[in-house]
Design an enzyme around this catalytic site. Structure first.
Site, PDB file in Angstrom:
ATOM      1  N   ARG A  49       0.685  -1.019   0.043  1.00 61.26           N
ATOM      2  CA  ARG A  49       0.206  -0.119  -0.042  1.00 61.26           C
ATOM      3  C   ARG A  49       0.961   1.127  -0.083  1.00 61.26           C
ATOM      4  NH1 ARG A  49       2.270   1.927   3.710  1.00 61.26           N
ATOM      5  NH2 ARG A  49       0.609   3.620   3.840  1.00 61.26           N
ATOM      6  N   ASP A 237      -2.260  10.819  -2.605  1.00 61.52           N
ATOM      7  CA  ASP A 237      -2.690   9.665  -3.306  1.00 61.52           C
ATOM      8  C   ASP A 237      -2.968  10.519  -4.833  1.00 61.52           C
ATOM      9  OD1 ASP A 237      -3.207   8.416  -0.906  1.00 61.52           O
ATOM     10  OD2 ASP A 237      -2.847   6.874  -2.150  1.00 61.52           O
TER      11      ASP A 237
HETATM   12  O1  MRU Z   1      -4.553   3.181   2.052  1.00 56.75           O
HETATM   13  P1  MRU Z   1      -2.998   3.254   1.822  1.00 56.75           P
HETATM   14  O2  MRU Z   1      -2.489   2.734   3.082  1.00 56.75           O
HETATM   15  O3  MRU Z   1      -2.569   2.896   0.405  1.00 56.75           O
HETATM   16  O4  MRU Z   1      -2.877   4.974   1.774  1.00 56.75           O
HETATM   17  C1  MRU Z   1      -1.870   5.688   1.736  1.00 56.75           C
HETATM   18  C2  MRU Z   1      -1.725   6.997   1.817  1.00 56.75           C
HETATM   19  O5  MRU Z   1      -2.797   7.550   2.064  1.00 56.75           O
HETATM   20  C3  MRU Z   1      -0.299   7.837   1.956  1.00 56.75           C
HETATM   21  O6  MRU Z   1      -0.664   8.730   2.672  1.00 56.75           O
HETATM   22  C4  MRU Z   1      -0.412   8.050   0.332  1.00 56.75           C
HETATM   23  O7  MRU Z   1      -0.418   6.952  -0.458  1.00 56.75           O
HETATM   24  C5  MRU Z   1       1.214   8.775   0.197  1.00 56.75           C
HETATM   25  S1  MRU Z   1       2.235   7.632   0.403  1.00 56.75           S
HETATM   26  C6  MRU Z   1       3.789   7.918  -0.170  1.00 56.75           C
END
Ligand code: MRU
Length: 357
Positions: A49, A237
């Site tokens: 993730r 994201d």
């Molecule tokens: O659901 P996730 O754990 O994939 O969400 C991750 C995030 O929201 C992070 O802040 C984002 O991907 C930036 S990672 C460098």
């Protein structure tokens, strides 16, 4: 070709090994994937993730699909693998950015089919992986000066080496700022429901001996009110053309709190997280995950079995609440559409200059 390792991803040439982030920090368990379906499932299930790490994993998923096709590997034959990987998680644009780069490679001039195509795809996936590591280092160098001297920095979710090719985005800035003696320490919000803050961020920071205090997400306002936070830094994201930023659910609330308390609210992300085709954040698809993630913590049932749950995984922070966005090409203060476009033009010029040297 040699193996390529990151803290959470290990490309072995014929397989992708992923550290199971659902089990950290209690267990360190690696899974080995040899096909695109397995990688897509791993992304969907949160084995891997974090926006940049998802993009890297998806790129290797395409190489694995091509390897399985062998002599028959072609852009046409790879279409189902592209579709499966693209359907894994909707919000992080890095996934689609990485798949676009792999598609561009597959349809590039003189790439052909079969073994030649597999080699080219392998090269592109490795460069997505290596570039991400390098970008994070550069981004962190630019970001350090944005953090107030001697400050305690609040961060959300996990944006570290586990979420990227290495070093991290927001956590990379924090790491570099700590190494430079600039900050006093970090407050990590636990980040319900997956607890990326408590399980992953606090673990990464403790390994680097960076002072971290873990808090429940709802403590943020209180800590700001008491003067215990001097800035907030988060990852992203998807950042739209005007600077609106989708990130882990709870980010928007932090931005509102930071504005109320007059604190800098900083977003750290590589340019691969920018989606210039989307004017603003309103139309970003927000992943809605299973309600069971909220009703339970792991196997432990906390809420009534049948209680209706809303479980949006991300939210959108309007650009107007963001003090600065930092990328591997520099800092955009008080982002808006014009500044974002100028930044992307600058990034393109830099990429062009590098390619022509
Ligand atoms: O659901 P996730 O754990 O994939 O969400 C991750 C995030 O929201 C992070 O802040 C984002 O991907 C930036 S990672 C460098």
């Amino acid at each position: 070709m040699s193996d390529l390792r990151s803290p959470a991803l290990h490309w072995q040439g014929d397989a992708l090994a992923l550290l199971d982030q659902r089990l950290l920090p209690a267990e360190t368990h690696w899974h080995r994937y040899t096909d695109a379906d397995g990688v897509a499932q791993a992304i969907r299930d949160m084995v891997v993730r974090g926006a940049p790490a998802i993009g890297i994993a998806a790129a290797y998923g395409i190489v694995l699909a091509a390897r399985q096709l062998g002599d028959k590997a072609s852009l046409e034959a790879l279409r189902p693998a592209f579709a499966t990987l693209a359907a894994s998680r909707p919000t992080a644009v890095n996934l689609f950015w990485a798949l676009d780069r792999m598609r561009d490679t597959a349809q590039g001039q003189g790439v052909g089919q079969g073994e030649t195509l597999i080699r080219q795809l392998d090269t592109t996936a490795r460069s997505i992986h290596l570039d991400d590591q390098a970008m994070n280092q550069r981004l962190a160098d630019f970001g350090v000066a944005l953090l107030p001297e001697g400050g305690t920095i609040y961060t959300h979710c996990n944006t570290g080496a586990l979420a990227t090719g290495g070093h991290g985005t927001a956590l990379g800035v924090i790491r570099s700022a700590w190494a430079a003696g600039r900050i006093r320490g970090v407050i990590a919000g636990e980040t319900r429901p997956w607890l990326q803050g408590s399980r992953l961020t606090s673990w990464e920071l403790m390994q680097d001996h960076i002072p971290v205090t873990l808090v429940v997400d709802s403590a943020a306002g209180h800590l700001m009110q008491r003067g215990q936070v001097q800035a907030v830094i988060v990852g992203a994201d998807r950042i739209t053309a005007n600077g609106d930023t989708a990130n882990k659910i709870g980010t928007y609330s932090l931005a509102v709190l930071a504005r109320h308390h007059g604190l800098p609210f900083i977003v750290a992300a590589p340019c691969s997280t920018i989606d210039p085709a989307r004017a603003d954040g309103q139309s970003i698809e927000i992943e809605e995950r299973d309600g069971g993630e909220v009703r339970r913590v792991r196997e432990q049932q906390l809420a009534p079995h049948e209680v209706p749950v809303a479980n949006p995984a991300f939210d959108v922070t309007p650009a107007g609440l963001i003090s600065a966005i930092v990328t591997e090409h520099g800092v955009i203060h008080a982002p808006d559409t014009d500044k974002m476009a100028a930044h992307l033009r600058h990034a393109e010029r830099m990429a062009h200059d590098t390619n022509t040297v």
